[in-house]
Design an enzyme around this catalytic site. Structure first.
Site, PDB file in Angstrom:
ATOM      1  CD  GLU A 226      -2.959   1.060   2.389  1.00  0.00           C
ATOM      2  OE1 GLU A 226      -3.205  -0.053   2.931  1.00  0.00           O
ATOM      3  OE2 GLU A 226      -3.482   2.287   2.861  1.00  0.00           O
ATOM      4  NE  ARG A 304      -9.243   0.860   9.103  1.00  0.00           N
ATOM      5  CZ  ARG A 304     -10.638   0.864   8.905  1.00  0.00           C
ATOM      6  NH1 ARG A 304     -11.419  -0.164   9.640  1.00  0.00           N
ATOM      7  NH2 ARG A 304     -10.806   1.358   7.819  1.00  0.00           N
ATOM      8  CD  GLU A 707      -8.445  -4.057   5.563  1.00  0.00           C
ATOM      9  OE1 GLU A 707      -9.362  -3.404   5.405  1.00  0.00           O
ATOM     10  OE2 GLU A 707      -7.260  -3.838   6.212  1.00  0.00           O
TER      11      GLU A 707
HETATM   12  N1  MTE Z   1      -6.349 -11.339  -0.492  1.00  0.00           N
HETATM   13  C1  MTE Z   1      -5.251 -11.934  -1.428  1.00  0.00           C
HETATM   14  N2  MTE Z   1      -5.524 -12.995  -2.003  1.00  0.00           N
HETATM   15  N3  MTE Z   1      -4.206 -11.077  -1.400  1.00  0.00           N
HETATM   16  C2  MTE Z   1      -4.154  -9.772  -0.805  1.00  0.00           C
HETATM   17  O1  MTE Z   1      -3.078  -9.145  -1.028  1.00  0.00           O
HETATM   18  N4  MTE Z   1      -4.917  -8.328   0.597  1.00  0.00           N
HETATM   19  C3  MTE Z   1      -5.895  -7.933   1.736  1.00  0.00           C
HETATM   20  C4  MTE Z   1      -7.416  -8.502   1.468  1.00  0.00           C
HETATM   21  N5  MTE Z   1      -7.453  -9.967   0.895  1.00  0.00           N
HETATM   22  C5  MTE Z   1      -5.137  -9.508  -0.127  1.00  0.00           C
HETATM   23  C6  MTE Z   1      -6.207 -10.264  -0.020  1.00  0.00           C
HETATM   24  C7  MTE Z   1      -6.040  -6.664   2.207  1.00  0.00           C
HETATM   25  S1  MTE Z   1      -4.816  -6.290   3.497  1.00  0.00           S
HETATM   26  C8  MTE Z   1      -7.236  -5.968   1.660  1.00  0.00           C
HETATM   27  S2  MTE Z   1      -7.142  -4.327   2.142  1.00  0.00           S
HETATM   28  C9  MTE Z   1      -7.935  -6.212   0.783  1.00  0.00           C
HETATM   29  O2  MTE Z   1      -7.916  -7.650   0.349  1.00  0.00           O
HETATM   30  C10 MTE Z   1      -7.980  -5.168  -0.484  1.00  0.00           C
HETATM   31  O3  MTE Z   1      -8.843  -6.049  -1.660  1.00  0.00           O
HETATM   32  P1  MTE Z   1     -10.350  -5.257  -1.308  1.00  0.00           P
HETATM   33  O4  MTE Z   1     -10.406  -3.870  -1.041  1.00  0.00           O
HETATM   34  O5  MTE Z   1     -10.599  -5.565  -2.784  1.00  0.00           O
HETATM   35  O6  MTE Z   1     -10.960  -6.103  -0.498  1.00  0.00           O
HETATM   36  N1  LUZ Z   2      -5.521   2.305   4.621  1.00  0.00           N
HETATM   37  C1  LUZ Z   2      -5.758   3.627   4.863  1.00  0.00           C
HETATM   38  C2  LUZ Z   2      -6.153   1.363   5.437  1.00  0.00           C
HETATM   39  O1  LUZ Z   2      -5.115   4.347   4.262  1.00  0.00           O
HETATM   40  N2  LUZ Z   2      -6.860   4.039   5.749  1.00  0.00           N
HETATM   41  C3  LUZ Z   2      -7.575   3.139   6.171  1.00  0.00           C
HETATM   42  O2  LUZ Z   2      -8.373   3.341   7.113  1.00  0.00           O
HETATM   43  C4  LUZ Z   2      -7.413   1.598   6.180  1.00  0.00           C
HETATM   44  N3  LUZ Z   2      -8.058   0.794   6.673  1.00  0.00           N
HETATM   45  C5  LUZ Z   2      -7.623  -0.622   6.371  1.00  0.00           C
HETATM   46  C6  LUZ Z   2      -6.631  -0.932   5.617  1.00  0.00           C
HETATM   47  N4  LUZ Z   2      -6.000  -0.056   4.999  1.00  0.00           N
HETATM   48 MO1  MOS Z   3      -5.255  -3.808   3.252  1.00  0.00          MO
HETATM   49  S1  MOS Z   3      -3.986  -3.563   5.008  1.00  0.00           S
HETATM   50  O1  MOS Z   3      -6.009  -2.161   3.594  1.00  0.00           O
HETATM   51  O2  MOS Z   3      -3.910  -3.259   2.272  1.00  0.00           O
END
Ligand code: MTE
Ligand code: LUZ
Ligand code: MOS
Length: 757
Positions: A226, A304, A707
């Site tokens: 990220e 958070r 998450e």
């Molecule tokens: N699932 C897979 N297979 N790979 C990933 O990197 N990242 C996780 C989750 N599931 C992830 C995953 C995280 S930290 C987040 S924030 C969300 O997927 C991001 O995708 P979304 O916003 O589409 O749920």
């Molecule tokens: N990233 C971010 C995040 O920049 N703000 C958020 O609130 C957050 N929450 C979950 C995962 N990534």
């Molecule tokens: Mo997930 S920690 O918001 O990439």
């Protein structure tokens, strides 16, 4: 419906950064990083590295034309260290050579003279020396100080919570191609293409439009890409820009492990007050976050933590304090749950201590205090959904919690050297970026005259199934077959000003933008269809299964015909649309507001068996009732629940991230950093989805899923703890995670270990 890219994965065709055809004259970059955790740089000698055959050049901070400082929230992180180093693994120089092996070899020939300075690895240590990042935060609800008097029982304790390595399969990497003029194209494994674009533009003094970032998919991100994918793309871009040659930078696994930040370890104090019946009256918590050496996303992660400090419970009097503490470790960063899991671990620990003191089952206290619709969180927002209680009750009934409890109590009464334990783990996770402005997204949709469709959004596919979900949403919105939809790479020239793909909201935001773009095109197509059908009431026209439907009846007009006819009639078959979540806001002066669009809830029951002589345990079963709303793809979402659970179980149990007092990562390879594998996972994973009314603002009443399921894993800690208590009822155990088998053994036999010592 399967995952749309599964076929490419199975055939080995799926494209990642280094699957792209090699450009001619490509060069390879490697990073020379700090070997000490804190020090003043006296001198840097690159002569021997430069002299190595196959080395093109070495770049240092001097070669950065404009800005070396970067960071989303606080731009405090240098791309290459200048006068000082703050952690082991901090980039100091970039070596460029004709092969990756040569470049890496040359990094070993760089001589760094450094005057070592005292280091801090513990967050409380940092706090007491005033080493903090941002400002400490406090959320307050009710009046804690006077509420203690109403309590029949007050207990206090502290938690030490371990960090976690992301361990994405694809390590950090980027390939940069210089284009005409000063322009660059960046292929990067990043969750945050716009941040990469902006950072590189600022570093080189270029306008943003000169830097194009393209992302097809990631081999996992989990939050680790990220913010922190940016660094490696920027260093590759620095080399490519100077040399006018394509440059690739790939971190090896061991470089990735040592150079990148992880989930934040926390050290937290709690005080909780309850009635004899287990009603929670007051809760006070202090979180000391181990932020590492630079700000990164730590202050947002901390925020958070504050939001989720009461997890799934209504507590009328709370005071929640949190502070980001600067240490000499790699800057810790986003990871699935983003500070929420640590907060939830602490309140669950507090409840465990109360239950143990009162001698009543933990879940009785949990259930008594579950949030009800209309209850207010300490941050001022009310919870709207009733799905928390509904998942709890459904889990209790369908999985027969009473029978589980009786079976385990009976087992423990009749077994000596093995004990069983169970725990219920309710979760309530706020959906939206807590920084309100990040809750925006765009989509670009083209229809071609043959009826095929191209969709670009600002979302990144990282394995979570985003492309599949966006395709499903697009097919549904148009009323056409899924096979007609192609999801394009994520690219900063097609979609500008993206937020990171994060906070579980990528489908919510980008899916809604996609629907809006499609509605624009549909409006035009339906006007044309009305003309062709010779009717005036366009609102009675729809497209279903690729047929034009008028007043509920299928007509002879087809999707394919309409697409072709629209092109001939000079109708615009493309649309770009924007979505911003309405109704959000948070006032950081008052620490009150409405940060979340909605909450995702669920309940898990975790069962384990502990070998009390060896400290080893088996996770027997995890049974979950989870609220997905109306899923756009239940298979993908089930994968997210299972994957999140696996990662959460690992965090609580076997993923033991160890730094020594020199700030050196000891768990620096996959032989001593263990993650769950198929044998570790429970034989029984039962997941039921709550039948929901689907009133969420996400596409078609779906709900974010990425998450929240991670936090079901927290239950395993309390299940193991319960089995430990069954074996040694008189003993006090720590709230220290991860609860590795070694730790279990040491805690069970503390007295004997003392004797031996
Ligand atoms: N699932 C897979 N297979 N790979 C990933 O990197 N990242 C996780 C989750 N599931 C992830 C995953 C995280 S930290 C987040 S924030 C969300 O997927 C991001 O995708 P979304 O916003 O589409 O749920
Ligand atoms: N990233 C971010 C995040 O920049 N703000 C958020 O609130 C957050 N929450 C979950 C995962 N990534
Ligand atoms: Mo997930 S920690 O918001 O990439």
């Amino acid at each position: 419906m399967k995952r749309i890219d599964a076929i490419y994965h199975v055939k080995g065709e799926a494209e990642y950064v280094d699957d792209l055809p090699l450009p001619a004259e490509i060069l390879y970059a490697a990073v020379f990083a700090s070997p000490v955790a804190h020090g003043k740089i006296i001198s840097l000698d690159i002569k021997d590295a430069l002299a190595l055959e196959g080395i093109v050049t070495v770049f240092t901070t001097e070669d950065i034309p404009e800005s070396s400082q970067w960071g989303t929230i606080i731009a405090d992180c240098p791309l290459l260290a200048k006068d000082e180093v703050q952690y082991i693994g901090q980039p100091i120089a970039v070596v460029v050579g004709h092969t990756r092996a040569i470049a890496q070899k040359a990094t070993k020939l760089i001589r760094l003279e450094v005057e070592e300075l005292p280091i801090i690895v513990d967050p409380r240590d940092a706090f007491s020396r005033g080493q903090i990042i941002g400002t400490p935060r406090t959320f307050v609800l009710g009046d804690v100080d006077s509420a203690w008097e109403e309590c029949d029982l007050i207990v206090e304790g502290n938690c030490k919570i371990g960090g976690q390595e992301h361990l994405y399969l694809e390590t950090q990497r980027s390939r940069v191609i210089p284009l005409e003029g000063n322009n660059l194209r960046i292929y990067s494994a990043t969750q945050n293409p716009t941040l990469t674009q902006k950072t590189i533009a600022q570093m080189l003094g270029l306008p943003c439009h000169a830097v194009e970032v393209d992302v097809k998919r990631l081999g996992g991100g989990f939050g680790g890409k990220e913010e922190q994918a940016t660094h490696w793309a920027a260093l590759a871009a620095l080399a490519a820009w100077h040399l006018r040659k394509p440059v690739e930078l790939v971190l090896s696994r061991s470089e990735d492990l040592t150079m990148t930040g992880k989930r934040h370890p926390y050290s937290s104090d709690f005080k909780i007050g309850v009635t004899n019946e287990g009603k929670i009256i007051a809760y006070e918590v202090k979180h000391y976050q181990n932020a590492g050496a630079y700000a990164d996303l730590s202050t947002a992660v901390l925020e958070r933590t504050l939001f989720h400090s009461t997890n799934a419970y209504f507590i009328p009097n709370t005071r929640i304090f949190g502070v980001s503490c600067r240490t000499n470790l790699p800057p810790n960063t986003a990871m699935r749950g983003f500070g929420g899991p640590q907060a939830m671990f602490v309140i669950e620990s507090a409840i465990a201590k109360v239950a143990e003191t009162l001698g009543i089952p933990r879940e009785e206290i949990q259930q008594k205090n579950l949030l009800r619709p209309g209850n207010r969180f300490p941050y001022g927002q009310e919870i709207q959904t009733d799905s928390l209680r509904r998942t709890w009750l459904e889990a209790e009934q369908t999985y027969n919690l009473t029978a589980i409890r009786d079976r385990i109590n009976h087992y423990n009464a009749s077994h000596f050297e093995t004990k069983k334990g169970y725990a219920v783990m309710p979760i309530c996770f706020g959906i939206s970026f807590t920084a309100t402005f990040l809750n925006q997204a765009s989509a670009l949709v083209h229809v071609y005259p043959d009826g095929s469709v191209s969709v670009t959004t600002g979302g990144v596919e990282m394995g979570q199934g985003l492309s599949t979900k966006i395709a499903a949403i697009a097919a549904k919105a148009f009323g056409i077959r899924l096979q007609r939809i192609k999801i394009e790479s994520t690219n900063t020239t097609r979609i500008a000003n993206m937020s990171a793909s994060a906070a579980s909201v990528t489908t919510d935001l980008n899916g809604n933008a996609t629907i809006r773009a499609i509605v624009q095109i549909l409006d035009r197509l339906i006007a044309l269809a009305a003309k062709e059908l010779g009717v005036k009431d366009g609102e009675n026209i729809a497209i279903a299964k690729e047929k034009i439907v008028y007043a509920g009846k299928e007509t002879d007009l087809t999707w394919e015909h309409l697409a072709k006819a629209a092109n001939l009639a000079r109708i615009n078959l493309s649309a770009h649309a924007f979505y911003a979540t309405p109704g959000l806001g948070f006032d950081r002066d008052r620490e009150k507001g409405h940060p979340f669009a909605y909450h995702v809830c669920g309940t898990a029951i975790v069962e384990i068996t502990l070998d009390c002589l060896r400290g080893t345990y088996e996770i027997d079963a995890v049974k979950i009732v989870h609220d997905l709303g109306r899923s756009v793809n239940e298979l993908v979402d089930r994968g997210q629940v299972e994957g999140g659970l696996a990662q959460g179980l690992g965090w609580m149990t076997i993923e033991d991230l160890q730094f020594n007092e020199k700030g050196e990562l000891k768990s620096n390879n996959l032989a001593n950093y263990k993650i769950p594998d198929i044998y570790f996972m429970p034989d029984i994973i039962d997941i039921k989805f709550l039948e929901n009314d689907g009133n969420s603002p996400a596409p078609y009443g779906s709900k974010a899923v990425g998450e929240p399921p991670f936090m079901y894993g927290i239950g395993v800690f309390f299940a193991i703890r319960q089995a430990m208590k069954a074996f040694k009822p008189e003993m006090e155990f720590a709230f220290t995670s991860p609860l590795t088998p070694e730790r279990v053994l040491c805690e069970l036999y503390t007295d004997q270990l003392k004797e031996i010592a």
